[in-house]
Design an enzyme around this catalytic site. Structure first.
Site: not given
Length: 373
Positions: A75, A94, A96, A118, A203, A220, A239
């Site tokens: 993390k 990671y 983010h 990521e 997809r 969508s 998402v």
């Protein structure tokens, strides 16, 4: 190179940056690995297991950070960990950052070279170091959502698979990527009625080819989200916009319109969440209720199954860790442009365009950063 594996300190985070098997590989290549005591306890690995693999076990995180040339974590570093980072140090984990201005500021101030799992890419455009945790999170989303749907947990009392004579629960999954399709796999296994929304027609065709009529695929749009979300028992937000904050696709009004006791699981919460009503939670208090709808927004979902998650993550990260250690971070990134896409922060500058845009920093492309000594 000296590689440091500190114990994770995020709330109820039991994963660890590397298994003993990974340590064996690095030691075999001539590197030194230092591990904080009890770092592997959450996955059933003892200090003795790491020592047998060739690591040196240290008592305090400060010792690990002080000795290591490269820190390998799971993390994002917490603020007190950012304070232990150095300018001549590499952080591989990671991050983010787009949803975490405080951490970004800490890394900028530290001057550390921070490479984010990521945003490392593969030749086909996929995200190989995000994939294993997306697989885990997608599958956990259904498991956690089904538990939250139980009446005693605040849910509307729906069994996702139904029983003969009673229709199954309705699961709506927004996003047909790795996390979304793994969620669908679990939901189908439980016998739920599953709909996936995505904006990629290729997809959606792939999903239809795999599962046929067992999954309903929908392109969508705002209209379709407004139509499908209020009727769902469980909505999974899966998402991803690589490196950037997730778009808010489920509005507060959509939540108002949902059934009392319906459940929202926001896998995208690491990137800020894709529901307007989302806010980060922990495994200690994983859910909250807004307008009678249960929200599950845990920012480290795979931490609930740390043994599975750590082994899956090490399988994916180890080749990159070895490349960074064997060649040095700069040469490794120059040699592999896909690994270079993981560079988010170096020498106080932001090197990922989406992060810079989201947080208002000046953007320095990674190729320019690599030219600076």
């Amino acid at each position: 190179m000296k590689i440091g594996i500190p114990k994770e300190i995020k709330t109820l985070e039991f994963r660890v940056g590397m298994t003993p098997a990974g340590v064996v590989e690095l030691v075999h290549d001539g590197h030194e690995v230092v591990v904080e005591t009890n770092a592997g306890a959450g996955i059933g690995m003892t200090d003795a297991d790491y020592e047998a693999a060739g690591a040196t076990v240290l008592a305090r995180p400060e010792e690990v950070f002080a000795l290591a040339d490269m820190i390998v974590k799971v993390k994002e570093p917490q603020i007190n960990e950012c304070a232990m980072l150095r300018k001549d140090q590499v952080l591989f984990t990671y991050l983010h950052l787009a949803a975490d201005p405080a951490q970004t500021k800490g890394l900028v101030n530290a001057g550390t070279t921070a490479i984010a799992y990521e945003t490392v890419t593969a030749g086909d455009g996929s995200l190989p170091l995000l994939t294993p945790m997306s697989e885990v999170a997608g599958r956990l989303a259904i498991q956690s959502g089904a538990f939250a749907l139980q009446k005693a947990n605040g849910g509307r009392g729906v069994l996702l698979g139904g029983v003969p004579g009673v229709e199954p629960g309705k699961v709506v999954i927004i996003g047909g990527g790795v996390a979304g399709t793994n969620a669908a796999h679990m939901a189908i296994g439980l016998g739920a009625h599953v709909t996936i929304l995505d904006r990629s027609l290729p997809r959606l065709r792939e999903i239809d080819d795999i599962w046929g009529g067992r999954i309903h695929t929908v392109y969508s749009t705002r209209h379709e989200i407004d139509r499908l979300v209020p009727e769902a028992d469980l909505v999974v937000g899966a998402v991803l916009v690589a490196g950037a904050a997730a778009p808010k696709l489920v509005t507060a009004q959509n939540v108002v319109d949902m059934h009392r006791g319906a459940v929202l699981v926001d896998i995208s919460i690491d990137q800020g969440g894709c529901f307007e009503t989302s806010r980060p939670t922990t495994h200690a208090e994983p859910t909250f209720i807004v307008d009678d709808v249960v929200h599950y927004c845990v920012t480290n979902m795979p931490g609930a199954v740390p043994r599975t998650s750590t082994f899956a993550l090490t399988n994916a990260t180890l080749p990159f860790v070895k490349a960074l250690a064997n060649r040095g971070w700069r040469e490794a990134l120059i040699a592999d442009p896909h690994l270079a896409n993981g560079l988010n922060v170096h020498a106080g500058r932001i090197n990922h365009e989406a992060v810079a845009h989201e947080l208002g920093y000046e953007y320095l492309p990674s190729e320019d950063a690599l030219k600076v000594a």
